[in-house]
Motif scaffolding. Structure first.
Motif, PDB file in Angstrom:
ATOM      1  N   UNK A 183       0.817  -1.205   0.000  1.00  0.00           N
ATOM      2  CA  UNK A 183       0.000   0.000   0.000  1.00  0.00           C
ATOM      3  C   UNK A 183       0.856   1.263   0.000  1.00  0.00           C
ATOM      4  N   UNK A 184       2.070   1.178  -0.473  1.00  0.00           N
ATOM      5  CA  UNK A 184       2.934   2.347  -0.550  1.00  0.00           C
ATOM      6  C   UNK A 184       2.266   3.425  -1.402  1.00  0.00           C
ATOM      7  N   UNK A 185       2.193   4.630  -0.876  1.00  0.00           N
ATOM      8  CA  UNK A 185       1.618   5.773  -1.598  1.00  0.00           C
ATOM      9  C   UNK A 185       0.157   5.549  -1.955  1.00  0.00           C
ATOM     10  N   UNK A 186      -0.518   4.658  -1.244  1.00  0.00           N
ATOM     11  CA  UNK A 186      -1.902   4.349  -1.578  1.00  0.00           C
ATOM     12  C   UNK A 186      -2.805   5.210  -0.710  1.00  0.00           C
ATOM     13  N   UNK A 187      -3.575   6.092  -1.333  1.00  0.00           N
ATOM     14  CA  UNK A 187      -4.386   7.066  -0.608  1.00  0.00           C
ATOM     15  C   UNK A 187      -5.748   6.478  -0.292  1.00  0.00           C
ATOM     16  N   UNK A 188      -6.096   6.441   0.994  1.00  0.00           N
ATOM     17  CA  UNK A 188      -7.399   5.938   1.403  1.00  0.00           C
ATOM     18  C   UNK A 188      -8.456   7.022   1.223  1.00  0.00           C
TER      19      UNK A 188
END
Length: 396
Positions: free
Chosen positions: A384-389
Motif C-alpha cells: 500500500x505504498x503511496x496508496x491514498x485511502x
C-alpha cells in the motif's frame, strides 16, 4: 503532466492529481480497495537481487501519460483522461481550447520519443542489446498495446521506466497500476501469448546524471540574468503540487515526495551554486479550493519575494523531467508574467530532457537492476505504498 492535463484534472475534481505520469485507478477498483495481485507484486514479479538469467529476453518499457497529436485528438484524449467521472461535455470543450491554443498538440509525446531515441543510442554505445518499447496511459501508443507487442515479440521480462523521478501515488504507485492493467488486458485474451514479467525501475531523483542535468541547466539560467543580479538572485525549485492527504501517506519514509524533492533540489544547488539557499515551491495545482494542497504556489511565492525586496529569481523545475506544456505554460507564461508585473528579473532553467548525463544515469539504473542490485524504493514498494485511502462509496 502538461498544462491542459491540469485543466482536465481540475474539471473532474479528482482526489488525486494527475501530474505527468499520473494515472487513473483501474476500472472497477475504488481507491480505498485493496490493489490487485498484479499491483501488489509490482507488475507480476518480486524484485530480485539475483542477476538476470542468461538468455532471458529482456526489454525496456518507457511508460508515460500521453497527449494529443493534433486538433482531432484533443476531445477523445480528454475523454480518456476523465473517463468514468461524468464530466459534462461543455466543460471538456472549455479545456480543449487550451490544447487548441497550441495547435492541438502536446509536446510530451515528442519529448518522450526523443528520450527513447537517446536511451536506445546510449544502450547501443554501451553494448547492451535491449529493445525499447513505449506505452502511454491516455493516448497512443497505449500501454496495453505495447504490452501485447512485447508478448508477440517474445519478451520475457520488462524493466519499466516511468517518466517521473519521485514518490507519490500519482508519480509512482499508479505506474504500477498501469502495468497491472496491461497484464490483465493481455491475460483476458485466451489466444494471446504469455506476457512478460515486469518491474519498475527505482526513483531516480538523486541519480548523478539527473542531478548534473538540472545543475547544468541552473547554471545556464543564472548566466541569463544581468551580471549585477546573479549573485543575489533567489533560487526557486518547483514541482507539481499534490493534496496534503497524499503527501501525508507518500511512502514508508514518511513525506517521501517532499523529502525527495528537497534532496534533489539541494543536490542541484550544491553542484551549480554551492553555499546558496533555495526555496521549494509548488505549481500546477488542481482540484477544489476546499481541498488543501502543498503550498506556496510559485506565483504567490514570487509576490512574497518581491515584497521582501528581492530583485531577481531563477526558477528550476526539478520536479519534472521534460519541458512539456505544464512547464512552458505555468512557468514560461504565468510565472514569468507574474515576475514582470512585480519587476523581478526572471530566468527559468531547463529540465533534464535528453541531457547526456541523465540518459547515462537511466542506463546505469537499468544495469543495476539487471545485475541483481538491491531493490530500492520505486521498485520494491510495500503493498500500500503511496496508496491514498478515501471513504467508500455509499451502497446503492
Amino acid at each position: 503532466m502538461d498544462m491542459a492535463m491540469q485543466s482536465a484534472s481540475d474539471l473532474s475534481r479528482p482526489a488525486h492529481p494527475m501530474p505527468e505520469g499520473a494515472s487513473i485507478t483501474p476500472a472497477g477498483q475504488q481507491p480505498n480497495e485493496e490493489p490487485s495481485l498484479a499491483v501488489r507484486n509490482n507488475g507480476g514479479v518480486a524484485p530480485s537481487t539475483a542477476p538476470a538469467p542468461a538468455g532471458r529476453r529482456d526489454a525496456v518499457l518507457v511508460l508515460g501519460f500521453g497527449g494529443p497529436e493534433g486538433p482531432a485528438d484533443v476531445m477523445p484524449f480528454l475523454e480518456n483522461v476523465t473517463r468514468g467521472r461524468g464530466i459534462p461535455r461543455e466543460r471538456l470543450e472549455a479545456v480543449a481550447e487550451h490544447y487548441h491554443h497550441f495547435g492541438g498538440v502536446s509536446p510530451i509525446n515528442e519529448q518522450n520519443e526523443a528520450l527513447i531515441a537517446a536511451l536506445e543510442a546510449e544502450l547501443e554505445t554501451a553494448g547492451i542489446d535491449l529493445p525499447v518499447y513505449w506505452g502511454n496511459r491516455n493516448w497512443a501508443p497505449y500501454v496495453e498495446d505495447a504490452w501485447r507487442q512485447m508478448a508477440d515479440d517474445g519478451i520475457e521480462h520488462a524493466y519499466v521506466l516511468a517518466t517521473s523521478a519521485y514518490a507519490s501515488f500519482s508519480g509512482c504507485r499508479q505506474y504500477h497500476e498501469d502495468v497491472a492493467r496491461a497484464r490483465v488486458a493481455l491475460e483476458s485474451d485466451p489466444g494471446a501469448p504469455a506476457g512478460p514479467t515486469a518491474e519498475k525501475l527505482p526513483h531516480y531523483f538523486d541519480a548523478p546524471g539527473f542531478v548534473q542535468a538540472n545543475a547544468d541547466a541552473l547554471a545556464v539560467a543564472l548566466g541569463q540574468l544581468p551580471a549585477e543580479l546573479r549573485d543575489g538572485a533567489r533560487l526557486v525549485a518547483t514541482a507539481h503540487s499534490i493534496p496534503n492527504a497524499m503527501a501525508d501517506v507518500a511512502g514508508p519514509q514518511g513525506h517521501a515526495y517532499e523529502a525527495e524533492l528537497q534532496r534533489a533540489a539541494q543536490l542541484v544547488v550544491d553542484a551549480a551554486a554551492p553555499g546558496r539557499s533555495f526555496d521549494l515551491v509548488w505549481q500546477s495545482r488542481s482540484g477544489p479550493p476546499s481541498v488543501p494542497w502543498l503550498e506556496p504556489d510559485v506565483n504567490d511565492h514570487l509576490r512574497a519575494l518581491a515584497e521582501n525586496g528581492e530583485q531577481a529569481v531563477v526558477v528550476f523545475p526539478v520536479g519534472f523531467i521534460s519541458d512539456h506544456l505544464e512547464v512552458i505554460w505555468d512557468l514560461d507564461n504565468e510565472a514569468k508574467e507574474t515576475a514582470e508585473e512585480l519587476g523581478l528579473a526572471f530566468a527559468r532553467a531547463a529540465t533534464a530532457g535528453t541531457h547526456a548525463a541523465f540518459v547515462r544515469s537511466l542506463r546505469e539504473l537499468l544495469a543495476e537492476r539487471r545485475a541483481g542490485g538491491e531493490p530500492r524504493l520505486g521498485t520494491n514498494c510495500p503493498a500500500f505504498c503511496c496508496f491514498v485511502q478515501r471513504p467508500a462509496r455509499p451502497a446503492a
